[in-house]
Design an enzyme around this catalytic site. Structure first.
Site, short mmCIF file in Angstrom:
data_model
loop_
_atom_site.label_atom_id
_atom_site.label_comp_id
_atom_site.label_asym_id
_atom_site.label_seq_id
_atom_site.Cartn_x
_atom_site.Cartn_y
_atom_site.Cartn_z
N GLU A 186 17.99 43.56 26.03
CA GLU A 186 17.07 42.44 26.26
C GLU A 186 15.64 42.75 25.77
O GLU A 186 14.66 42.42 26.44
CB GLU A 186 17.05 42.06 27.73
CG GLU A 186 18.37 41.52 28.24
CD GLU A 186 18.32 41.06 29.68
OE1 GLU A 186 18.90 40.01 29.99
OE2 GLU A 186 17.71 41.76 30.51
N GLU A 265 25.84 38.50 29.34
CA GLU A 265 25.74 38.49 30.80
C GLU A 265 25.76 37.05 31.27
O GLU A 265 24.81 36.30 31.03
CB GLU A 265 24.44 39.15 31.29
CG GLU A 265 24.31 40.63 31.01
CD GLU A 265 22.99 41.20 31.54
OE1 GLU A 265 22.33 40.50 32.35
OE2 GLU A 265 22.63 42.32 31.14
#
Length: 628
Positions: A186, A265
């Site tokens: 991320e 995710e």
């Protein structure tokens, strides 16, 4: 050629040789590949149905059962991070034993019919102290993580090469279960340094990871600016319902028209902060969204399938516009399909039903693997022995003297507490000002509690009447380094600047580092009258049979619990977590010992009990300064 050119050429040659050597044992036709818009497994199009679980958050004795539960829900893959902070607790000292044996975890997954996705970081976030970075990085002044700082890059490269030694035989390029691996984590939520991300990619290749690589970021243009890399599969992270999924993939398609579609995710639940509400999400929300993934041939990873527990000092922290500091709870249950104690939930059954309707031809679901170990209740027992933390200092710590207060990292300490001691000088008067507390300070004058300072509210001043000659003790607790956002590099703990009484700055400090890794030398005594100072309390209970239990900490203030030497983690009366999971493998038939460090001193109870279910309650005034 210039010296710089020679170095670049040498680096390029070294990288090529490293890649060639690491690829030498690889299969001519690896079992997993990415072709156009599809994942391919053994030469056939493949849809990844994954769930996340983390080996350090689950006692090793339960690994196989949890993996069987994943397979029985219809998953064909599990995903895990690699915890750098645990594997290299000190520079160059690596540990892949016991509960940290990631290779054994992956081999067990393979034995249970599951493939694996590995996310080695080095940054992993996951509500973990410092985002999974080892705290010793902060001992180097000015070091910047997630950057081109050569000191950080060198440490990260050493770590990745060591991880490769563990995982090399398990890579899909060698016929193993590790399908692919993630580059960083991320990064689009943190920075825009393309050179850094390309270096992160190169370090993984140079380490020998010759499986397909991917990046994972939030679903939106502002995240795509920094995270994804050209020519590398990009997957996205989000929560919500079907409409949220549709809009997220529309954004990805605009940015990256080609490539396989996957949710790196899908947040099937959420985590908790101390003093805030416990999070739950409806089972049907996750089930309907996963069904949309399956209908549209979108691969997914449920975050989390089984959250487990952030035992000991593992939890990290966040921050927001409203709160400068938000420490995470010990429980990482995450409202997952399999709960913290390993039990099947309604969310699990809803997801299993949906996945069962979309199986591949010839595929069937195994029977549900119900937990082999029950959760048990333990009758109330008393903690009758205690010792003051101040009295125990000689056996817990070696004092360090310095003119100015030193941070925890400057004391070569990673976790725990530091007690700062001084004497109020003759010319000092006024408020106590600490600049600043990281993260929670208990203030004592001549051994008596005077108040607390809480970083959650930015508290730095305590209005107390300190007389000249008073022994001033500041017990400061590291409650978890921030794990997400731009403040990662600022997360040194303890007292980070100065201490004043009125206008007088205090010098010549004595520090007592308290990592609390060994409590065996504590000397307890019976005490009939209540005590208000920070203290260790000890008690025992006896079991005819073992099982998982939830230790009920209601009535206590704030502190930590150890059972048979295992550090369960932190409790705090403000909630929402009011119980601590004790895994069955940490208990024994017969006598068991419990030690509680209570720093609040004002607990109404000196007893504990074990419950069959967790308790979540948030104190109504938990978010109000001065109401603790």
């Amino acid at each position: 050629m210039t010296g710089l050119g020679l170095r670049i050429a040498a680096c390029a040659l070294g990288a090529a040789l490293s890649l060639a050597l690491s690829s030498a044992p690889a299969l001519a036709s690896p079992r997993f590949a990415i072709e156009g818009d599809r994942f391919m497994l053994d030469g056939k199009p493949h849809l990844i149905r994954s769930g996340e679980m983390h080996y350090p958050r689950i006692p090793r004795e339960f690994w196989r059962e949890r993996l069987r539960q994943a397979r029985a829900m219809g998953l064909n893959t599990v995903t895990t991070y690699v915890f750098w902070n645990l594997h290299e607790p000190e520079p160059g000292q690596f540990d892949f034993s016991g509960n940290l044996d990631i290779a054994a975890f992956i081999r067990t997954a393979q034995e249970e019919g599951l493939d694996v996705i590995v996310r080695p970081g080095p940054y992993i976030c996951t509500e973990l102290d410092f985002g999974g970075f080892p705290a010793w990085l902060l001992r180097t002044p000015g070091l910047r993580v997630r950057s081109m700082d050569p000191r950080f890059l060198a440490a990260g490269e050493r770590y990745l090469r060591r991880v490769h030694r563990e995982l090399a035989p398990l890579l899909s390029s060698r016929g193993g279960p590790i399908l692919m691996m993630q580059i960083e984590n991320e990064y689009g939520s943190y920075g825009r340094d393309r050179d850094y991300m390309r270096t992160a990619q190169r370090q993984m290749i140079d380490a020998g990871f010759d499986v397909p690589l991917f990046t994972s970021d939030g679903a939106g243009p502002h995240y795509f600016e920094g995270g994804p890399l050209p020519g590398v599969t990009a997957v996205i992270n989000f929560d919500g319902e079907v409409d949220d999924a549709k809009s997220s993939f529309e954004a990805l398609r605009k940015f990256r028209p080609n490539g396989p579609r996957m949710v790196g995710e899908y947040w099937a639940g959420w985590f908790d902060h101390w003093g805030e509400q416990h999070h739950t999400t409806p089972p049907q929300r996750a089930a309907s969204t996963v069904e949309w993934f399956l209908q549209n041939k979108i691969s997914f990873n449920l975050y989390m399938f089984h959250g487990g527990t952030s035992f000991g000092w593992l939890p990290g922290a966040n921050y927001s516009r409203e709160m400068p500091y938000q420490p995470d709870t010990t429980s990482y249950d995450y409202d997952s399909p399999v709960d913290e104690a390993g039990r099947i939930t309604p969310k699990y059954r809803a997801l299993r039903e949906v996945i069962g309707r979309h199986l591949e031809s010839g595929e069937t679901l195994p029977p549900i693997a119900e937990p082999a170990v029950a959760t048990i209740a333990i009758p109330r027992f008393e903690l009758r022995e205690s010792v003051s933390l101040l009295d125990a200092l000689p056996v817990l710590s070696r004092p360090v003297k310095a003119e100015l207060p030193r941070s925890m990292e400057a004391l070569d300490q990673n976790y725990g507490f530091v007690l700062y001691r001084n004497t109020v000088p003759a010319d000092a008067s006024g408020k106590l000002v600490i600049d600043e507390v990281r993260d929670y300070a208990t203030v004592l004058g001549d051994g008596k509690p005077l108040g607390t300072l809480d970083r959650r509210f930015g508290e730095r001043e305590l209005d107390v009447a300190l007389k000249p000659g008073t022994r001033l003790d500041l017990l400061v607790e590291n409650m978890g380094r921030i794990n997400f956002g731009a403040r990662l590099d600022e997360e040194r703990k303890g007292i980070t600047r100065s201490v004043r009484v009125g206008a007088t700055e205090l010098f010549d400090w004595t520090h007592y580092p308290l990592p609390l890794t060994d409590l065996s030398r504590l000397h307890y005594s019976q005490r009939s009258q209540p005590r208000t100072d920070p203290a260790f309390w000890r008690g025992q209970f006896t079991l005819d049979r073992t099982g998982n239990t939830f230790l009920d900490t209601r009535g206590w203030g704030k502190g930590h619990v150890w059972v048979n030497g295992h550090h369960l983690g932190r409790y705090w009366k403000i909630g929402p977590q009011q119980t601590l999971l004790v895994p069955a493998p940490w208990l024994r038939q017969g006598r068991n010992e419990v030690v509680v460090l209570d720093v609040d001193g004002g607990a109404t109870a000196r007893h504990l009990q074990g419950l069959a279910d967790p308790v979540y309650e948030t104190a109504a005034d938990a978010l109000k300064p001065g109401k603790r």
